[in-house]
Enzyme design. Structure first.
Site, PDB file in Angstrom:
ATOM      1  N   ASP A 267       0.850  -1.186   0.000  1.00  0.00           N
ATOM      2  CA  ASP A 267       0.000   0.000   0.000  1.00  0.00           C
ATOM      3  C   ASP A 267       0.891   1.244   0.000  1.00  0.00           C
ATOM      4  OD1 ASP A 267      -3.208   0.598   0.971  1.00  0.00           O
ATOM      5  OD2 ASP A 267      -1.762   2.235   1.128  1.00  0.00           O
ATOM      6  N   ILE A 268       0.542   2.207  -0.846  1.00  0.00           N
ATOM      7  CA  ILE A 268       1.347   3.413  -1.019  1.00  0.00           C
ATOM      8  C   ILE A 268       1.308   4.313   0.222  1.00  0.00           C
ATOM      9  CG2 ILE A 268      -0.401   4.976  -2.024  1.00  0.00           C
ATOM     10  CD1 ILE A 268       1.657   5.533  -4.283  1.00  0.00           C
TER      11      ILE A 268
ATOM     12  N   HIS B 248      -7.051  -5.817   2.175  1.00  0.00           N
ATOM     13  CA  HIS B 248      -5.904  -5.276   2.897  1.00  0.00           C
ATOM     14  C   HIS B 248      -5.347  -6.374   3.806  1.00  0.00           C
ATOM     15  CE1 HIS B 248      -6.900  -0.860   2.263  1.00  0.00           C
ATOM     16  NE2 HIS B 248      -8.081  -1.394   2.020  1.00  0.00           N
TER      17      HIS B 248
ATOM     18  N   HIS C 281     -10.331  -5.122  -3.268  1.00  0.00           N
ATOM     19  CA  HIS C 281      -8.995  -5.419  -2.738  1.00  0.00           C
ATOM     20  C   HIS C 281      -9.110  -5.827  -1.284  1.00  0.00           C
ATOM     21  CE1 HIS C 281      -9.841  -1.093  -2.491  1.00  0.00           C
ATOM     22  NE2 HIS C 281      -9.212  -1.102  -1.330  1.00  0.00           N
TER      23      HIS C 281
ATOM     24  N   GLY D  47     -15.406   3.803   3.598  1.00  0.00           N
ATOM     25  CA  GLY D  47     -14.221   4.546   3.186  1.00  0.00           C
ATOM     26  C   GLY D  47     -13.525   3.957   1.973  1.00  0.00           C
ATOM     27  N   GLN D  48     -14.248   3.177   1.163  1.00  0.00           N
ATOM     28  CA  GLN D  48     -13.615   2.627  -0.048  1.00  0.00           C
ATOM     29  C   GLN D  48     -13.212   3.760  -0.981  1.00  0.00           C
ATOM     30  OE1 GLN D  48     -15.999  -0.257  -2.190  1.00  0.00           O
ATOM     31  NE2 GLN D  48     -14.374  -0.663  -3.697  1.00  0.00           N
TER      32      GLN D  48
ATOM     33  N   ASN E  84     -13.043  -2.996   2.375  1.00  0.00           N
ATOM     34  CA  ASN E  84     -14.000  -1.902   2.494  1.00  0.00           C
ATOM     35  C   ASN E  84     -14.978  -1.962   1.336  1.00  0.00           C
ATOM     36  OD1 ASN E  84     -12.884  -0.663   4.835  1.00  0.00           O
ATOM     37  ND2 ASN E  84     -11.237   0.178   3.577  1.00  0.00           N
TER      38      ASN E  84
HETATM   39  P1  AMP Z   1      -9.759   1.458   0.273  1.00  0.00           P
HETATM   40  O1  AMP Z   1      -9.970   2.653   1.170  1.00  0.00           O
HETATM   41  O2  AMP Z   1     -10.133   0.168   0.937  1.00  0.00           O
HETATM   42  O3  AMP Z   1     -10.376   1.642  -1.092  1.00  0.00           O
HETATM   43  O4  AMP Z   1      -8.192   1.339   0.094  1.00  0.00           O
HETATM   44  C1  AMP Z   1      -7.498   1.880  -0.994  1.00  0.00           C
HETATM   45  C2  AMP Z   1      -6.043   1.771  -0.628  1.00  0.00           C
HETATM   46  O5  AMP Z   1      -5.291   1.883  -1.818  1.00  0.00           O
HETATM   47  C3  AMP Z   1      -5.556   2.869   0.319  1.00  0.00           C
HETATM   48  O6  AMP Z   1      -5.013   2.267   1.491  1.00  0.00           O
HETATM   49  C4  AMP Z   1      -4.498   3.602  -0.500  1.00  0.00           C
HETATM   50  O7  AMP Z   1      -3.402   4.018   0.281  1.00  0.00           O
HETATM   51  C5  AMP Z   1      -4.098   2.547  -1.525  1.00  0.00           C
HETATM   52  N1  AMP Z   1      -3.597   3.045  -2.798  1.00  0.00           N
HETATM   53  C6  AMP Z   1      -4.139   3.991  -3.595  1.00  0.00           C
HETATM   54  N2  AMP Z   1      -3.406   4.148  -4.698  1.00  0.00           N
HETATM   55  C7  AMP Z   1      -2.375   3.269  -4.623  1.00  0.00           C
HETATM   56  C8  AMP Z   1      -1.270   2.945  -5.456  1.00  0.00           C
HETATM   57  N3  AMP Z   1      -1.075   3.562  -6.630  1.00  0.00           N
HETATM   58  N4  AMP Z   1      -0.399   1.996  -5.055  1.00  0.00           N
HETATM   59  C9  AMP Z   1      -0.593   1.364  -3.867  1.00  0.00           C
HETATM   60  N5  AMP Z   1      -1.616   1.614  -3.042  1.00  0.00           N
HETATM   61  C10 AMP Z   1      -2.491   2.560  -3.405  1.00  0.00           C
END
Ligand code: AMP
Ligand code: ZN
Length: 111
Positions: free
Chosen positions: A28-29, A100, A98, A91-92, A85
């Protein structure tokens, strides 16, 4: 195309930790724990709520990948959390399903 599909197609960089024919996992970024990995199917499915009898294996497959990664990363004994999520109140942010994988610290449960 969604950002996770771009990552799958190598049109966007990511720190990959696992890949097979149907799934990808990357860091995760914006990590919320010392270990924070996202596991995604290569098939573009937007929501957990799109999971039904026809594709329920995806949830099990992602959980198995999470377990495997947790073992490799040495958090299988200390514990870890998997999280999906679904929708706005959860908070998606990215609309490609995906899972986590979070670990490496003692976590609280908060909503
Ligand atoms: P969600 O809130 O469950 O939709 O989680 C989305 C997740 O994607 C968040 O934790 C972000 O930090 C992560 N995210 C968004 N863009 C990227 C990316 N380019 N590379 C890796 N993680 C990302
Ligand atoms: Zn996608």
């Amino acid at each position: 195309m969604c950002i996770f599909c771009k990552i799958i197609n190598n049109e966007m960089p990511s720190s990959k930790v696992y890949e097979d024919k149907n799934y990808l996992a990357f860091k995760d970024i914006n990590p919320k724990a010392p270990i924070h990995i996202l596991i995604i199917p290569k098939q573009h499915i937007e929501y957990l709520s799109d999971i039904d009898d026809s594709n329920k294996h995806i949830i099990g497959d992602m959980a198995i990948i999470a377990n495997k990664l947790a073992k490799e990363l040495g958090i299988d004994k200390s514990g870890y959390r998997i999280l999906i999520n679904n929708g706005e109140d959860a908070g998606q942010e990215v609309f490609h399903i995906h899972m986590h994988l979070l670990g490496g610290k003692k976590m609280k449960f908060s909503v």
